[in-house]
Design an enzyme around this catalytic site. Sequence first.
Site, PDB file in Angstrom:
ATOM      1  N   CYS A  60       3.653  45.624 -22.602  1.00 25.85           N
ATOM      2  CA  CYS A  60       4.781  44.877 -22.028  1.00 25.85           C
ATOM      3  C   CYS A  60       4.982  43.577 -22.803  1.00 25.85           C
ATOM      4  CB  CYS A  60       4.491  44.580 -20.559  1.00 25.85           C
ATOM      5  SG  CYS A  60       5.757  43.587 -19.771  1.00 25.85           S
TER       6      CYS A  60
ATOM      7  N   LYS B  21       2.637   4.728   1.431  1.00 21.00           N
ATOM      8  CA  LYS B  21       3.066   5.309   2.698  1.00 21.00           C
ATOM      9  C   LYS B  21       2.679   6.780   2.658  1.00 21.00           C
ATOM     10  CE  LYS B  21       6.684   5.381   6.133  1.00 21.00           C
ATOM     11  NZ  LYS B  21       6.560   6.778   6.557  1.00 21.00           N
TER      12      LYS B  21
ATOM     13  N   CYS C 247       9.568  45.778 -19.626  1.00 20.16           N
ATOM     14  CA  CYS C 247       9.177  46.896 -20.499  1.00 20.16           C
ATOM     15  C   CYS C 247       9.471  48.260 -19.888  1.00 20.16           C
ATOM     16  CB  CYS C 247       7.693  46.803 -20.848  1.00 20.16           C
ATOM     17  SG  CYS C 247       6.608  47.221 -19.485  1.00 20.16           S
TER      18      CYS C 247
ATOM     19  N   GLU D 201       0.844  -1.196   0.000  1.00 20.13           N
ATOM     20  CA  GLU D 201       0.000   0.000   0.000  1.00 20.13           C
ATOM     21  C   GLU D 201       0.874   1.238   0.000  1.00 20.13           C
ATOM     22  OE1 GLU D 201      -1.934  -1.564   3.406  1.00 20.13           O
ATOM     23  OE2 GLU D 201      -0.967  -0.190   4.793  1.00 20.13           O
TER      24      GLU D 201
ATOM     25  N   LYS E   7      11.096   3.507   0.268  1.00 23.45           N
ATOM     26  CA  LYS E   7      10.971   4.941  -0.016  1.00 23.45           C
ATOM     27  C   LYS E   7      11.089   5.300  -1.493  1.00 23.45           C
ATOM     28  CE  LYS E   7      11.217   6.879   4.245  1.00 23.45           C
ATOM     29  NZ  LYS E   7      10.934   8.176   4.774  1.00 23.45           N
TER      30      LYS E   7
ATOM     31  N   ASP F 203       2.066  10.588   3.709  1.00 24.64           N
ATOM     32  CA  ASP F 203       2.930  11.514   4.427  1.00 24.64           C
ATOM     33  C   ASP F 203       2.082  12.463   5.264  1.00 24.64           C
ATOM     34  OD1 ASP F 203       5.308  12.469   5.226  1.00 24.64           O
ATOM     35  OD2 ASP F 203       5.839  13.438   3.339  1.00 24.64           O
TER      36      ASP F 203
ATOM     37  N   CYS G 295       9.272  47.797 -14.476  1.00 23.10           N
ATOM     38  CA  CYS G 295       9.156  46.422 -14.969  1.00 23.10           C
ATOM     39  C   CYS G 295      10.460  46.009 -15.664  1.00 23.10           C
ATOM     40  CB  CYS G 295       7.986  46.347 -15.944  1.00 23.10           C
ATOM     41  SG  CYS G 295       7.933  44.783 -16.840  1.00 23.10           S
TER      42      CYS G 295
HETATM   43  S1  IVH Z   1       1.657   0.701   9.314  1.00 22.46           S
HETATM   44  C1  IVH Z   1       3.032  -1.791  12.436  1.00 22.46           C
HETATM   45  N1  IVH Z   1       0.937   1.684   6.982  1.00 22.46           N
HETATM   46  O1  IVH Z   1       4.457   5.595   8.767  1.00 22.46           O
HETATM   47  C2  IVH Z   1       3.193  -0.767  11.399  1.00 22.46           C
HETATM   48  N2  IVH Z   1       2.105   3.109   8.478  1.00 22.46           N
HETATM   49  O2  IVH Z   1       6.625   4.451  11.085  1.00 22.46           O
HETATM   50  C3  IVH Z   1       2.538   0.478  11.782  1.00 22.46           C
HETATM   51  N3  IVH Z   1       2.416   5.387   7.629  1.00 22.46           N
HETATM   52  O3  IVH Z   1       3.983   7.367  11.350  1.00 22.46           O
HETATM   53  C4  IVH Z   1       2.400   1.445  10.691  1.00 22.46           C
HETATM   54  N4  IVH Z   1       1.401   5.093   5.703  1.00 22.46           N
HETATM   55  O4  IVH Z   1       1.700   6.919  10.329  1.00 22.46           O
HETATM   56  C5  IVH Z   1       1.567   1.927   8.153  1.00 22.46           C
HETATM   57  N5  IVH Z   1       0.201   2.420   4.893  1.00 22.46           N
HETATM   58  C6  IVH Z   1       0.813   2.659   6.071  1.00 22.46           C
HETATM   59  C7  IVH Z   1       1.366   3.911   6.376  1.00 22.46           C
HETATM   60  C8  IVH Z   1       2.011   4.107   7.591  1.00 22.46           C
HETATM   61  C9  IVH Z   1       2.046   5.950   6.476  1.00 22.46           C
HETATM   62  C10 IVH Z   1       3.169   6.098   8.690  1.00 22.46           C
HETATM   63  C11 IVH Z   1       2.617   5.917  10.061  1.00 22.46           C
HETATM   64  C12 IVH Z   1       3.807   6.055  10.978  1.00 22.46           C
HETATM   65  C13 IVH Z   1       4.933   5.675  10.082  1.00 22.46           C
HETATM   66  C14 IVH Z   1       5.427   4.316  10.505  1.00 22.46           C
END
Ligand code: IVH
Length: 694
Positions: free
Chosen positions: A454, A135, A433, A133, A336, A137, A430
């Site tokens: 201009c 991550k 011009c 899934e 990442k 932010d 400007c």
């Molecule tokens: S699972 C046991 N899933 O990443 C694992 N975390 O260090 C617990 N985060 O601040 C986290 N997207 O808020 C998980 N799809 C996702 C995530 C996610 C972002 C963040 C979470 C936490 C950091 C984990």
Amino acid sequence: MSQSDLFGAAQADASPSELAQLAASLRQQLHHHAHRYYVLDNPEIPDAEYDRLFRQLTELEDAHPELRTPDSPTQRVLGQVLDGFAPVRHAVPMLSIRTETDTEASGALAFDARVRRELELGPEDPPVEYAAELKFDGLAINLRYERGTLVCAATRGDGEVGEDVTQNIRTIGQIPLRLQGEAPPVLEVRGEVYMRRDDFERLNERQRSKGEKTFVNPRNAAAGAVRQLDPSIAAQRPLSFYAYGLGQVDGWAVPDTHSGILDALIGMSLPVCAHRTVALGAEGPNGLVAFHQAMGRLRDQLPFDIDGVVYKVNRRALQERLGFVTREPRWAVAHKYPAQEQLTQVESIDVQVGRTGKLTPVARLKPVFVGGVTVANATLHNLFELRRKRVRVGDTVIVRRAGDVIPEVVGVVAGNRLAYVANFRMPKACPVCGSEVVREPGEVDHRCTGGLFCAAQRKQALLHFAQRRAMDVEGLGEKLVDQLIDGGLIRTLPELYKLGIAKLAALDRMADKSAQNLVDALEKSKQTTLPRFLFGLGIRHVGEATAKDLAKHFGRMDSIMDASVEQLMLVNDVGPVVALSIRKFFDQPHNREVVEQLRAAGIRWEEHDPVAVDPTTLPLHGMTLVLTGTLPTLSRDEAKALIEAAGGKVAGSVSKKTHYVVAGAEAGSKLEKAQTLGIPILDEDGLKALLTQA
Ligand code: IVH
């Protein structure tokens, strides 16, 4: 007694149980419609009707405070200011997640290898099933539901103890105050509160126009909003939420897999991001690599920031066998992407003049790789923002580039300025011009007063007019526009259509053939549509969407040019600022002349009587389509225009909310995604058939 009978005088006679029933029914209806609106993005009733139900419930609760429940929709916004956040001990600690620093495909393979080693699996054993899934932010939140009602929302804090931010979290429309369906005694849902990029841009735009401090990035803005002590301020900071896991659970048969848990959460009306997959069977960890790559390509088009993807061992039984090391589970990893913020140095500060005459200070940077591209220029927006951020030449700054938003300098790294450097000043004249530069009282922007005198404004006006989404003059790009304006060949838009082959061919590096091509392209562009023409004029605040709305509403150019501010404000999404800007534009005689001259040059479009269309009768009303790949005869823009004319919407990415995916040659990940989600796929002919359906 019916619901409507209970309003007004009859309420006084109603029995307590009837009133309680009414309150429950109103709550249930409001929960249902809030879910349709905020989560499914597909409301069934107009906003005014929602407001009416909401008012009924408010009145009822005001008259009978004992009927007010913590999950009542009226409790989303609260007036009272907190004086601090109460600590909340997490029933199950909130863990963090190990980060795979290798941003290449090998990162996913390394994780799989570690998992297999820990599970003592040999090469002959079958692949481990993984859920993948995004991550997000933002910041992690634990939502505690007791018997289906949201009772507490807490930040992660140190993982053991967080802060009680329930009041602020209640203002997030996407978070259900009451779960649908099953209501186990305790169900803690974990997920990420984040701010969409468009909401963030709008918030910063608002802050900027008020001359107030802007936020560095959507994550900081979201974190600030969640930890805002005044819930009414928090409510003005638009936040969103995605669920990705569980905390404490009591009395609920937890599904066997992580993906099953997320599916169950969707069923309870919680928002779960559709960009997820399960990699299983023979593809094994290669499925993770494919997901990492596909999401990497999609990253810029997502409406929110992600800093990577997350892989989780899908089976809970295996997760338990793997366990934890310190604060991190062995069964999950974050993989990442390159960062969207980087450090670099300001080499100089220039001023750019835009199409509307706005002067923008721009930092010329030592080139730096950020958000997937090399950035050498970044906007500083305006003088006030530049001053607040204290940016000077030679400074080390943080540059941010996310999505297709223009790169910007978000701040200076303090303490490393080597020598005295003079403060930046806005020029009085400007830079293009030489006309006077002014700033209207109450405005933050400096503007050139030269107008079409201009060259910068003329060039930008010409480029804007000729662009694909406006008059679509093929081949009229930046270089040619520079030559045409700098060489004095044209000064106004209509003069463009007077260019002959002879004049053009005389230009540097212009072959006869290219000159002929441009003349042909100009000829072709004359047959256009009213919205394209209107958009092409470059009226301040009139983008493509507004131009379409105006054309649809008025039907004729003359009606638009003569419309009063009040009449203009009747158009969908046209408020006073836009209406005034249109009025001012057509009040200028030279702008009306430009329109007349363009018409005289042979530009034409179809007009229609102003008609009141009932949008619900359109064949694609309420439907969202996604386009991918190259269609045999229709361009992307043509297909989009046809879909919109039929009442449909075109989205940039495939989700469960997508009704159809229209796929052409070389369709990529969107097609795959549609296949996995079981969304119907059309080719061009299929689309055309759909459009002509009664
Ligand atoms: S699972 C046991 N899933 O990443 C694992 N975390 O260090 C617990 N985060 O601040 C986290 N997207 O808020 C998980 N799809 C996702 C995530 C996610 C972002 C963040 C979470 C936490 C950091 C984990």
